[in-house]
Design a protein around this motif. Sequence first.
Motif, short mmCIF file in Angstrom:
data_model
loop_
_atom_site.label_atom_id
_atom_site.label_comp_id
_atom_site.label_asym_id
_atom_site.label_seq_id
_atom_site.Cartn_x
_atom_site.Cartn_y
_atom_site.Cartn_z
N ARG A 95 -3.26 10.05 1.89
CA ARG A 95 -4.12 9.27 1.00
C ARG A 95 -3.42 7.94 0.73
NH1 ARG A 95 -8.00 12.49 -1.65
NH2 ARG A 95 -7.73 14.74 -1.20
N TYR A 96 -4.21 6.91 0.61
CA TYR A 96 -3.66 5.58 0.40
C TYR A 96 -4.13 5.06 -0.96
CZ TYR A 96 -2.67 5.69 5.41
OH TYR A 96 -2.21 6.04 6.65
N ARG A 97 -3.23 4.35 -1.65
CA ARG A 97 -3.59 3.80 -2.94
C ARG A 97 -2.81 2.52 -3.19
NH1 ARG A 97 -0.63 8.12 -7.04
NH2 ARG A 97 1.52 7.36 -6.71
N ASN B 298 -0.27 0.12 -9.34
CA ASN B 298 -0.78 -0.55 -10.54
C ASN B 298 -0.30 -2.00 -10.59
OD1 ASN B 298 -2.05 1.76 -11.43
ND2 ASN B 298 -0.28 2.45 -12.63
N LEU C 78 0.83 -1.20 0.00
CA LEU C 78 0.00 0.00 0.00
C LEU C 78 0.87 1.26 0.00
CD1 LEU C 78 -3.13 0.41 0.16
CD2 LEU C 78 -2.79 0.87 2.60
#
Length: 274
Positions: free
Chosen positions: A33-35, A38, A22
């Motif tokens: 913010r977490y994402r 890809n 993460l």
Amino acid sequence: MGDTLRTTQRLMRSMEYYFPHLEVVVGENNEKRYRFPNGIFHKLIAFSLDELTAMETAAQKIELMDHEDDAKLVRSAIRKVQALMNPDDRNRIAPDLESILRAEGLIASPGPKRAIPSEHVSVLREAIKGGNVCEIYYTKRDGTKRCEQLHPYGFLYGHRHYLVANNPARRTTPIRKIVLSSIAKVTPTDHLFEMPSDFDLQAYSHQSFGVFFDKVYDVEWVFSEAAAAIAGDFIFHPEQASKLNEDGTLTVRFSASGLQEMAWHLLKWVYRAV
């Protein structure tokens, strides 16, 4: 507010623990913010060689049951699953999958098979989902033609494939089975029906040995010692009770209708005992 903040922090620590890839992005006013990076979902969703083999085997079994359209849908799902896989995993598994499928075969039942128009099955499935009464034209076993307004409940698949439907206009045995291959035309209507809440297709199918329904009998079969070993590997009825007797014979008990079909089936065991 404090409890909400602590709960959020605890949840985020759990996310970071279970998903170490993460990414944390710090924005304005120090907001985090977490994402997910890809391609990370290829690593989260993994499909094994055994799972892919089982899916393809299922498609082959469905084909043998004369459901080519359903087999195509299963294979379409297999292709979607493979598209979700990590390319390296997909390329690594592909040769093994091909080898296993070549080494495992399914035996088709001998004898001729009657064609089932796939469009009839599709229309009936939509009618079952929507609760639409259908006008069904079909040929009876004695060769006469018939047209009925029926409430389609479901399908039973076996040596022959059947539509289970209800004709509320019939006072006796309103629920009946129609051979799918005997149906010439299906026309859904705008009239709606509601399936009884106490109707269960599996329970309905268990009432009979085979497909013919009449009086239900308490059945007891006793297999000789010569046939007991083989008979013990069979499930003759979903609710059977089996007992191996002291003399080596095998007793099988269940309740069902269809004595004629039982007699036809038991004739096969005469040769096993010889």
